[in-house]
Design an enzyme around this catalytic site. Structure first.
Site, PDB file in Angstrom:
ATOM      1  N   LYS A   1       0.818  -1.211   0.000  1.00  0.00           N
ATOM      2  CA  LYS A   1       0.000   0.000   0.000  1.00  0.00           C
ATOM      3  C   LYS A   1       0.857   1.269   0.000  1.00  0.00           C
ATOM      4  CE  LYS A   1      -0.712  -0.224   5.018  1.00  0.00           C
ATOM      5  NZ  LYS A   1       0.199   0.910   5.306  1.00  0.00           N
ATOM      6  N   THR A   2       1.947   1.254   0.771  1.00  0.00           N
ATOM      7  CA  THR A   2       2.820   2.432   0.790  1.00  0.00           C
ATOM      8  C   THR A   2       3.495   2.601  -0.566  1.00  0.00           C
ATOM      9  OG1 THR A   2       3.210   2.100   3.157  1.00  0.00           O
ATOM     10  CG2 THR A   2       4.732   3.550   1.995  1.00  0.00           C
TER      11      THR A   2
ATOM     12  N   GLN B   1      -7.051  -3.979   9.909  1.00  0.00           N
ATOM     13  CA  GLN B   1      -5.968  -3.483  10.767  1.00  0.00           C
ATOM     14  C   GLN B   1      -6.388  -2.235  11.545  1.00  0.00           C
ATOM     15  OE1 GLN B   1      -1.771  -3.935   9.303  1.00  0.00           O
ATOM     16  NE2 GLN B   1      -2.768  -4.165   7.320  1.00  0.00           N
TER      17      GLN B   1
ATOM     18  N   ASP C   1      -2.469   7.605   3.691  1.00  0.00           N
ATOM     19  CA  ASP C   1      -2.069   6.255   4.071  1.00  0.00           C
ATOM     20  C   ASP C   1      -2.756   5.889   5.391  1.00  0.00           C
ATOM     21  OD1 ASP C   1      -0.774   3.840   3.999  1.00  0.00           O
ATOM     22  OD2 ASP C   1       1.203   4.625   4.518  1.00  0.00           O
ATOM     23  N   GLU C   2      -2.931   4.597   5.648  1.00  0.00           N
ATOM     24  CA  GLU C   2      -3.532   4.108   6.905  1.00  0.00           C
ATOM     25  C   GLU C   2      -4.867   4.805   7.188  1.00  0.00           C
ATOM     26  OE1 GLU C   2      -2.258   1.592   8.145  1.00  0.00           O
ATOM     27  OE2 GLU C   2      -0.084   1.616   7.975  1.00  0.00           O
TER      28      GLU C   2
ATOM     29  N   ARG D   1       2.600  -9.439  10.992  1.00  0.00           N
ATOM     30  CA  ARG D   1       3.901  -8.762  11.090  1.00  0.00           C
ATOM     31  C   ARG D   1       5.034  -9.713  10.720  1.00  0.00           C
ATOM     32  NH1 ARG D   1       2.327  -4.712   9.868  1.00  0.00           N
ATOM     33  NH2 ARG D   1       0.403  -5.866   9.624  1.00  0.00           N
TER      34      ARG D   1
END
Length: 647
Positions: A32-33, A251, A220-221, A602
């Protein structure tokens, strides 16, 4: 090579779509980043959008810096190319300094960080003679921040029918706290965004200017945004709707600090013509880890829906450590870390240990120390919260803005200079009565001889030093100002015997602070003292993490955004994970499950799940049941960790 050739079809689709609102539903480890980074580069190179006309929002300064490095590298631009890649708080602070007069503050206003905010709340309680037992400062702080981030009137959040007296007192405290902030030319964290939102709502010319300035907004996020942040986004893009938000509903784990999952789930309600792209290919984890995580999270209902997949090999199964009690659990986990490091040659920095509640860390720390393994507890005492660092940063803050009463209170007699508590109380009383700062009270005491001559001389000497540092800051970089303050105050000598371990540690921290300032200036050669202090105020524990070969211990909330080769999820017993207290307070089992999902995703290669049959609960040894989440994992993927040891 074309920018787009380096992307998979879904990533490419998200990067190329620039004509309207875009929602990218991006699973963990799906790039995504990368999408945001390449989209910024695409807008600049292919669509000729000026870099300064793009606002890309991240949630940490470290993420913003890394994103800017990637963009400038892709485009072959120097790192100091002006770009608006920043956190919401950083961008808001920068703009409010430019527009300060419009909201009635100076352009070098103080940013009151969480620790300073807590100290101010305690001071307000004391000045209003409100008992901390009746109104705990931590609860007050949480309530104030919730009110601000939701942009409510304070009385909207209070249940006056149940607690009429408490409600009245809180309202009095809230308004007094707000006035004390303004008396000290300060804004707290939430003010940075809410004041910017209010400015855009109330000033049409300012709103139009920033809407035209930021022709493209990327976030983002997005699942972590709160109400005020989303309001800011909507105000900035109103008129052109060129907004790209990237998020993962699975998330969303920060509701306790104001994050609104509905911002993501109902984004299409606010932007009906939205284009939706799903990123489901994972580039981080093995297939077995992804199958376990996807099977678990499928039990949630608050989802837009996706299933992570990878073309990597299946990898190892998930290993379960079943211990007799919590001490045995810590021993077994650390023994496994020893094997991974010395037998499998896995660097310690690639190993992380996650827990649901921070109190679980002690036993694992004890065992790591016994084995001689270095570790760090992420999110514990932050570097900038250590006493000696707070002192020196406070000196710099007072140099930048002498009306910063909280910082001035801290350093006025550190090192000791004969301005004692009685004098400070008199000065603070004068400042409060005249609705001004401690600095103004000191100047008035000097001009009008309000205190004994000996005390006046001490204050005069201190103000002379302060004015000297201010003159120095006009033509010297922040690192030189800091070094001069340390020398002029004799701060290191004041710490005490330099042969004592405690003093040695403090001196090492001060050296590290000087290095940190120099490092900041290398990345931002033209930065002023105000800009450095702003970066410090808005830093997080993630920003402070360094690349050291140590085992990382942290709560799962702290683990968000990080990745490791090996992850240990410990304390997987029913009263702990899911958190019994959280379930009682909110009843939200889905956020607890999302936490577990974040922990699993993670890991790149190995997952160890650990639990104990007996735990000390409220001081008593209690037989406990395995976490319900263990039962929701594919049982065929879980084996005993003993199978790995003796394989």
């Amino acid at each position: 090579m074309s920018l787009l050739e380096q992307l998979n079809p879904q990533q490419r689709e998200a990067v190329e779509y620039c004509d309207g609102p875009l929602l990218v539903i991006a699973g963990a480890g799906s790039g995504k980043t990368r999408v945001i980074t390449y989209k910024i580069a695409y807008l600049i190179r292919e669509l000729n959008i000026a870099p300064r006309r793009i606002f890309a929002a991240t949630f940490t300064n470290k993420a913003a810096g890394e994103m800017k490095r990637r963009v400038t590298s892709l485009l072959g631009l120097p790192y100091d190319t002006p770009m608006n890649i920043a956190t919401f708080h950083s961008l808001s602070a920068r703009i409010l300094r430019r527009e300060a007069k419009k909201i009635g503050i100076s352009n070098n206003f103080v940013i009151c960080d969480e620790k300073d905010q807590f100290a101010l709340i305690k001071a307000c309680l004391k000045e209003l003679n409100i008992s901390e037992k009746f109104m705990p400062p931590a609860h007050v702080q949480q309530l104030i921040n919730q009110i601000k981030m939701r942009m409510l009137n304070p009385d909207e959040i209070l249940d006056k029918r149940t607690h009429p007296k408490r409600g009245r007192i809180f309202l009095q405290l809230y308004h007094y706290y707000h006035r004390r902030l303004r008396d000290n030319d300060a804004l707290d964290f939430e003010d940075l965004i809410t004041e910017f939102v209010r400015l855009l709502r109330e000033d049409e010319n300012t709103r139009i200017y920033y809407q035209q300035l930021f022709s493209h907004v990327l976030v983002d996020e997005f699942q972590d945004t709160n109400y005020s942040q989303y309001e800011l986004i909507k105000l900035l893009v109103s008129g052109h709707n060129r907004v790209t938000v990237v998020g993962d509903e699975d998330q969303s784990i920060y509701s306790w600090r104001g994050a609104e999952l509905d911002n993501l789930l109902h984004f299409a309600d606010d932007f009906p013509d939205v284009k939706i792209v799903k990123l489901e290919q994972n580039y981080r984890s093995t297939a077995n880890i992804l199958q376990a995580a996807s099977t678990l999270i499928a039990n949630n209902t608050q989802r837009l829906g996706k299933w992570l997949w990878t073309d990597k090999h299946p990898g190892e199964p998930l290993y379960l450590i079943q211990a007799a009690d919590e001490v045995d659990e810590a021993k077994r986990v650390v023994k496994q870390i020893v094997r991974l490091h010395f037998q499998d040659r896995i660097p310690l920095k690639d190993i992380a240990l996650f827990f649901r509640q921070s109190s679980l860390s002690r036993l694992f720390e004890d065992q790591l120390r016994q084995e001689g393994l270095p570790y760090r507890v992420v999110g514990a005492i932050r570097f900038y919260d250590r006493a000696e660092i707070k002192d020196l940063i406070s000196y710099l803050r007072v140099v930048a803005n002498p009306h910063n009463t909280l910082s001035l209170q801290r350093i006025i007699n550190r090192p000791t200079r004969g301005i004692g508590e009685k004098t400070l109380n008199k000065l603070m009383q004068w400042a409060t009565e005249h609705h001004t700062s401690l600095y103004e009270a000191m100047v008035s005491a000097l001009d009008n001889q309000l205190l004994p001559e000996r005390t006046i001389n001490k204050i005069s000497d201190f103000l002379a030093l302060l004015h000297r540092w201010q003159r120095l800051a006009e033509h010297k970089k922040p690192d030189k100002v800091l070094e001069q303050i340390i020398e002029d105050t004799g701060y290191i000598e004041w710490l005490g015997d330099k042969t004592k371990l405690e003093v040695i540690s403090k001196i090492e921290n001060i050296d590290e602070l000087i290095f940190a300032v120099e490092e900041f200036l290398q990345e931002h050669p033209q930065a002023t003292l105000d800009e450095y202090l702003e970066a410090v105020s808005l830093s997080t524990y993630v920003d402070e993490m360094r690349d050291e070969d140590v085992v990382s211990l942290m709560t799962i909330h702290c683990a968000k955004g990080l990745e490791f080769r090996v992850v240990f999820l410990v304390g997987l017993d029913e009263p702990i994970f899911p958190s019994h207290r959280t379930l009682e307070e909110t009843g939200d089992i889905e956020e607890e499950r999302r936490l577990f999902y974040v922990g699993l995703t993670r890991s790149k290669e190995l997952i160890f799940l650990s639990r104990a049959n007996i735990r000390r609960i409220f001081g008593r040894k209690t037989l406990v049941l395995p976490s319900r989440f263990l039962k929701e994992l594919p049982q065929e993927l879980i084996v005993s960790y003993m199978d790995r040891i003796f394989a």
